[in-house]
Motif scaffolding. Structure first.
Motif, short mmCIF file in Angstrom:
data_model
loop_
_atom_site.label_atom_id
_atom_site.label_comp_id
_atom_site.label_asym_id
_atom_site.label_seq_id
_atom_site.Cartn_x
_atom_site.Cartn_y
_atom_site.Cartn_z
N GLU A 33 -4.99 12.10 18.89
CA GLU A 33 -4.00 11.18 18.32
C GLU A 33 -4.70 9.96 17.76
N ALA A 34 -4.68 9.82 16.46
CA ALA A 34 -5.29 8.66 15.81
C ALA A 34 -4.22 7.59 15.61
N PRO A 35 -4.63 6.33 15.58
CA PRO A 35 -3.66 5.28 15.28
C PRO A 35 -3.06 5.51 13.90
N ARG A 36 -1.79 5.32 13.81
CA ARG A 36 -1.10 5.57 12.54
C ARG A 36 -0.87 4.27 11.80
N GLY A 37 -1.29 4.24 10.54
CA GLY A 37 -1.04 3.10 9.70
C GLY A 37 0.35 3.16 9.11
N ARG A 38 0.79 2.07 8.53
CA ARG A 38 2.12 1.99 7.96
C ARG A 38 2.32 3.03 6.85
N SER A 39 1.32 3.20 5.99
CA SER A 39 1.49 4.14 4.88
C SER A 39 1.59 5.58 5.38
N ASP A 40 0.85 5.91 6.45
CA ASP A 40 0.93 7.24 7.03
C ASP A 40 2.31 7.48 7.64
N LEU A 41 2.83 6.49 8.35
CA LEU A 41 4.17 6.62 8.94
C LEU A 41 5.23 6.74 7.86
N GLN A 42 5.07 5.95 6.80
CA GLN A 42 6.03 6.00 5.70
C GLN A 42 6.03 7.39 5.06
N ALA A 43 4.86 7.96 4.86
CA ALA A 43 4.76 9.30 4.27
C ALA A 43 5.38 10.35 5.19
N ARG A 44 5.13 10.25 6.50
CA ARG A 44 5.72 11.18 7.45
C ARG A 44 7.23 11.05 7.47
N TYR A 45 7.74 9.82 7.42
CA TYR A 45 9.18 9.57 7.41
C TYR A 45 9.82 10.23 6.18
N GLU A 46 9.24 9.99 5.02
CA GLU A 46 9.80 10.54 3.79
C GLU A 46 9.73 12.07 3.78
N ARG A 47 8.63 12.62 4.29
CA ARG A 47 8.48 14.07 4.32
C ARG A 47 9.52 14.71 5.23
#
Length: 68
Positions: A18-32
């Protein structure tokens, strides 16, 4: 034989780290996950659509916590 996952470090569960998640990664996961939820609704799979909606809600809460 069963394995008690609670005793294992987080990086050993399921073989993933589990790597720390940045805002852009979370945003991409949310949209996906929202896209996957809409696709599941369109195909008539209500259970899968609800699962993706709940997962998207989880990412939205994480994003909101980071913004605060």
């Amino acid at each position: 034989m069963t394995v008690n996952h609670r005793k294992l470090p987080a990086h050993n569960r399921g073989g993933r780290i589990e790597a720390p998640r940045g805002r852009s990664d979370l945003q991409a996961r949310y949209e996906r996950t929202l896209i996957l939820a809409r696709g599941s609704e369109m195909t008539g799979d209500k259970v899968e659509a609800e699962r993706f909606c709940q997962q998207a809600d989880h990412y939205r809460r994480l994003l909101n916590n980071q913004a605060a």
